[in-house]
Design an enzyme around this catalytic site. Sequence first.
Site, PDB file in Angstrom:
ATOM      1  N   ASP A  36      94.197  22.759 124.288  1.00 39.05           N
ATOM      2  CA  ASP A  36      95.475  22.198 123.816  1.00 39.05           C
ATOM      3  C   ASP A  36      95.422  21.554 122.424  1.00 39.05           C
ATOM      4  O   ASP A  36      96.454  21.122 121.920  1.00 39.05           O
ATOM      5  CB  ASP A  36      96.026  21.146 124.803  1.00 39.05           C
ATOM      6  CG  ASP A  36      96.642  21.813 126.024  1.00 39.05           C
ATOM      7  OD1 ASP A  36      96.780  23.052 126.007  1.00 39.05           O
ATOM      8  OD2 ASP A  36      96.985  21.089 126.977  1.00 39.05           O
ATOM      9  N   HIS A 240      73.705  23.741 103.706  1.00 33.09           N
ATOM     10  CA  HIS A 240      75.042  23.634 104.318  1.00 33.09           C
ATOM     11  C   HIS A 240      75.111  22.489 105.325  1.00 33.09           C
ATOM     12  O   HIS A 240      75.749  22.598 106.366  1.00 33.09           O
ATOM     13  CB  HIS A 240      75.438  24.959 104.980  1.00 33.09           C
ATOM     14  CG  HIS A 240      75.769  26.028 103.978  1.00 33.09           C
ATOM     15  ND1 HIS A 240      75.916  27.355 104.291  1.00 33.09           N
ATOM     16  CD2 HIS A 240      75.981  25.948 102.642  1.00 33.09           C
ATOM     17  CE1 HIS A 240      76.211  28.041 103.208  1.00 33.09           C
ATOM     18  NE2 HIS A 240      76.247  27.215 102.181  1.00 33.09           N
ATOM     19  N   ASP A 257      78.684  17.209  98.234  1.00 27.14           N
ATOM     20  CA  ASP A 257      79.369  18.426  97.800  1.00 27.14           C
ATOM     21  C   ASP A 257      80.736  18.392  98.476  1.00 27.14           C
ATOM     22  O   ASP A 257      80.832  18.577  99.691  1.00 27.14           O
ATOM     23  CB  ASP A 257      78.560  19.652  98.233  1.00 27.14           C
ATOM     24  CG  ASP A 257      79.164  20.962  97.752  1.00 27.14           C
ATOM     25  OD1 ASP A 257      80.358  20.980  97.396  1.00 27.14           O
ATOM     26  OD2 ASP A 257      78.438  21.983  97.750  1.00 27.14           O
ATOM     27  N   ASP A 268      85.578  22.209  93.841  1.00 27.21           N
ATOM     28  CA  ASP A 268      84.255  22.291  94.477  1.00 27.21           C
ATOM     29  C   ASP A 268      83.261  21.566  93.567  1.00 27.21           C
ATOM     30  O   ASP A 268      82.823  22.124  92.566  1.00 27.21           O
ATOM     31  CB  ASP A 268      83.907  23.778  94.650  1.00 27.21           C
ATOM     32  CG  ASP A 268      82.582  24.002  95.368  1.00 27.21           C
ATOM     33  OD1 ASP A 268      82.003  23.020  95.866  1.00 27.21           O
ATOM     34  OD2 ASP A 268      82.137  25.169  95.416  1.00 27.21           O
ATOM     35  N   HIS A 347      69.566  29.460  95.963  1.00 24.42           N
ATOM     36  CA  HIS A 347      70.916  30.042  95.975  1.00 24.42           C
ATOM     37  C   HIS A 347      71.302  30.466  94.564  1.00 24.42           C
ATOM     38  O   HIS A 347      70.564  30.225  93.615  1.00 24.42           O
ATOM     39  CB  HIS A 347      71.934  29.057  96.565  1.00 24.42           C
ATOM     40  CG  HIS A 347      72.009  27.720  95.868  1.00 24.42           C
ATOM     41  ND1 HIS A 347      72.686  27.536  94.687  1.00 24.42           N
ATOM     42  CD2 HIS A 347      71.483  26.509  96.199  1.00 24.42           C
ATOM     43  CE1 HIS A 347      72.589  26.272  94.327  1.00 24.42           C
ATOM     44  NE2 HIS A 347      71.862  25.621  95.214  1.00 24.42           N
ATOM     45  N   HIS A 351      79.943  30.816  92.009  1.00 24.65           N
ATOM     46  CA  HIS A 351      80.812  31.780  92.685  1.00 24.65           C
ATOM     47  C   HIS A 351      82.207  31.632  92.096  1.00 24.65           C
ATOM     48  O   HIS A 351      82.520  30.616  91.464  1.00 24.65           O
ATOM     49  CB  HIS A 351      80.824  31.515  94.198  1.00 24.65           C
ATOM     50  CG  HIS A 351      81.060  30.072  94.559  1.00 24.65           C
ATOM     51  ND1 HIS A 351      82.309  29.509  94.604  1.00 24.65           N
ATOM     52  CD2 HIS A 351      80.189  29.060  94.840  1.00 24.65           C
ATOM     53  CE1 HIS A 351      82.201  28.227  94.931  1.00 24.65           C
ATOM     54  NE2 HIS A 351      80.928  27.910  95.063  1.00 24.65           N
ATOM     55  N   HIS A 358      84.937  29.932  98.177  1.00 31.11           N
ATOM     56  CA  HIS A 358      84.182  31.102  97.703  1.00 31.11           C
ATOM     57  C   HIS A 358      85.236  32.172  97.500  1.00 31.11           C
ATOM     58  O   HIS A 358      85.572  32.919  98.413  1.00 31.11           O
ATOM     59  CB  HIS A 358      83.122  31.537  98.718  1.00 31.11           C
ATOM     60  CG  HIS A 358      82.012  30.539  98.842  1.00 31.11           C
ATOM     61  ND1 HIS A 358      81.046  30.598  99.809  1.00 31.11           N
ATOM     62  CD2 HIS A 358      81.702  29.444  98.096  1.00 31.11           C
ATOM     63  CE1 HIS A 358      80.201  29.583  99.665  1.00 31.11           C
ATOM     64  NE2 HIS A 358      80.576  28.869  98.633  1.00 31.11           N
ATOM     65  N   TYR A 385      65.517  21.711  95.354  1.00 29.73           N
ATOM     66  CA  TYR A 385      65.378  21.139  96.700  1.00 29.73           C
ATOM     67  C   TYR A 385      63.900  21.137  97.064  1.00 29.73           C
ATOM     68  O   TYR A 385      63.306  22.201  97.243  1.00 29.73           O
ATOM     69  CB  TYR A 385      66.190  21.960  97.706  1.00 29.73           C
ATOM     70  CG  TYR A 385      67.599  22.252  97.210  1.00 29.73           C
ATOM     71  CD1 TYR A 385      68.630  21.349  97.429  1.00 29.73           C
ATOM     72  CD2 TYR A 385      67.867  23.415  96.471  1.00 29.73           C
ATOM     73  CE1 TYR A 385      69.907  21.599  96.935  1.00 29.73           C
ATOM     74  CE2 TYR A 385      69.139  23.673  95.979  1.00 29.73           C
ATOM     75  CZ  TYR A 385      70.153  22.762  96.214  1.00 29.73           C
ATOM     76  OH  TYR A 385      71.419  23.011  95.722  1.00 29.73           O
TER      77      TYR A 385
HETATM   78  N1  GLY Z   1      80.803  23.940  98.641  1.00 23.85           N
HETATM   79  C1  GLY Z   1      80.272  25.236  98.804  1.00 23.85           C
HETATM   80  C2  GLY Z   1      79.591  25.686  97.595  1.00 23.85           C
HETATM   81  O1  GLY Z   1      79.285  24.890  96.736  1.00 23.85           O
HETATM   82  O2  GLY Z   1      79.386  26.838  97.393  1.00 23.85           O
HETATM   83 MN    MN Z   2      80.075  22.992  96.447  1.00 19.24          MN
HETATM   84 MN    MN Z   3      80.232  25.927  95.104  1.00 16.71          MN
END
Ligand code: GLY
Ligand code: MN
Ligand code: MN
Length: 445
Positions: A36, A240, A257, A268, A347, A351, A358, A385
Amino acid sequence: MQLREFSRRRRQLMQQMGEGAVAILPAAPLRMRNRDAEYPYRPDSDFYYLTGFPEPDAVAVLAPGRRNGEYVLFCRERDEKAEVWTGPRAGQEGAVETYGADDSFPIDDIDDILPGMLEGVERVYYTMGVHPDFDQRLIGWVNRLRSQVRAGVHTPGEFIALDHLLHEMRLFKSAAEIRAMREAARISAAAHCRAMRACRPGMKEFQLEAELLHEFMTRGARFPAYVSIVGGGANGCVLHYTDNDAVLRDGDLVLIDAGAEYDYYAADITRTFPVNGRFSRSQRALYEVVLAAQAAAIDAVRPGNHWNDPHDAAVRVLTEGLVELGLLKGRVPTLVRNERYREFFMHRTGHWLGMDVHDVGDYKVDDQWRELEPGMVLTVEPGLYVRAGSRVARKWWNTGIRIEDDVLVTADGCEVLTGGVPKDPDEVEALMAEGAGGSRRRRRR
Ligand code: GLY
Ligand code: MN
Ligand code: MN
């Protein structure tokens, strides 16, 4: 966003589709969180980009050249009883009057009406695989037409992925979109500043998250664009991380972030700062490397450069820094070639950014990294990191640093949209000291 912005987008798409084609876009369904209790409703970005229609249970059909109206919106009927519980609905009249549809039908009649709109059409533009239930219904409608082929019914010959056309449009931001993104950026920058001022050892990570959300909403952004990451110490190394429930400890860094969504556009931003307001010597050393990498990457954002140029610039500066500080050993070009930096930077540097954090848009064209062009918006977010157990001196352990800004490609370079929150380490410390009202003890490790 004004009505005419949405109608301009529909015209642009329909021009590219040409006559004899139909595009079909279902709105995202409401999703249940648990019995619900629903998640807050957010329309699917492709659907909203073309319609500006905020309700669930809707389907937009674009049929260039259709005599009875090119833009047809199926949506919920007005319903007095239901509206007592969940508020007013546009209904068919509102779809036309308020949202600019040429024609509108009740969503409950779609089974009877939509197949007729596909009759005699050559090409159907549709994105498969995003809403699987709707995929099945569409296949059902087409099969129904096919079963009538002996009665002379003409079925569509081609199904074409709508996202190619639509996502290419979304990649280039209009003046109205840039205004919304500037506002999302401004609000988000203010929220990061507030978090810096509010941070104290002993707080829970989510208490810092509360500061962000407070600032988003106070300044007119109802929702964050994604779940905020607030990670102290080792948690800053979890890319994440969203648990946000640990205690922030004196001597650790905290990585935030977080970005607001304003009028359906995302910001972002990532900032990393010392929980107690003063960087230690080793924290500052690594931080300066990330900051220099980000500056080099932003410098590479300009028309004519390619998508990978900012990333390559960041990787080079990060690797140089890691060698200088003794975390990597060897020659920089060899370490870059062998991707040895990936132990600490796993990473990409950014993006596309837009209605989705994204955002959509191809990164390669004909197998080549695509050229940057004015109107594109991207993030620039290098990081380092160092997890506990890494084969480097212990003083580096549990140090997670990312610095992320949102950047618009302009005619002669770029514009950083998120400059409203400091990243220079001295400026960060000064802002944090302001928040402490002078009570934060000044100390150096
Ligand atoms: N907040 C997701 C990224 O930085 O890609
Ligand atoms: Mn981010
Ligand atoms: Mn980002």
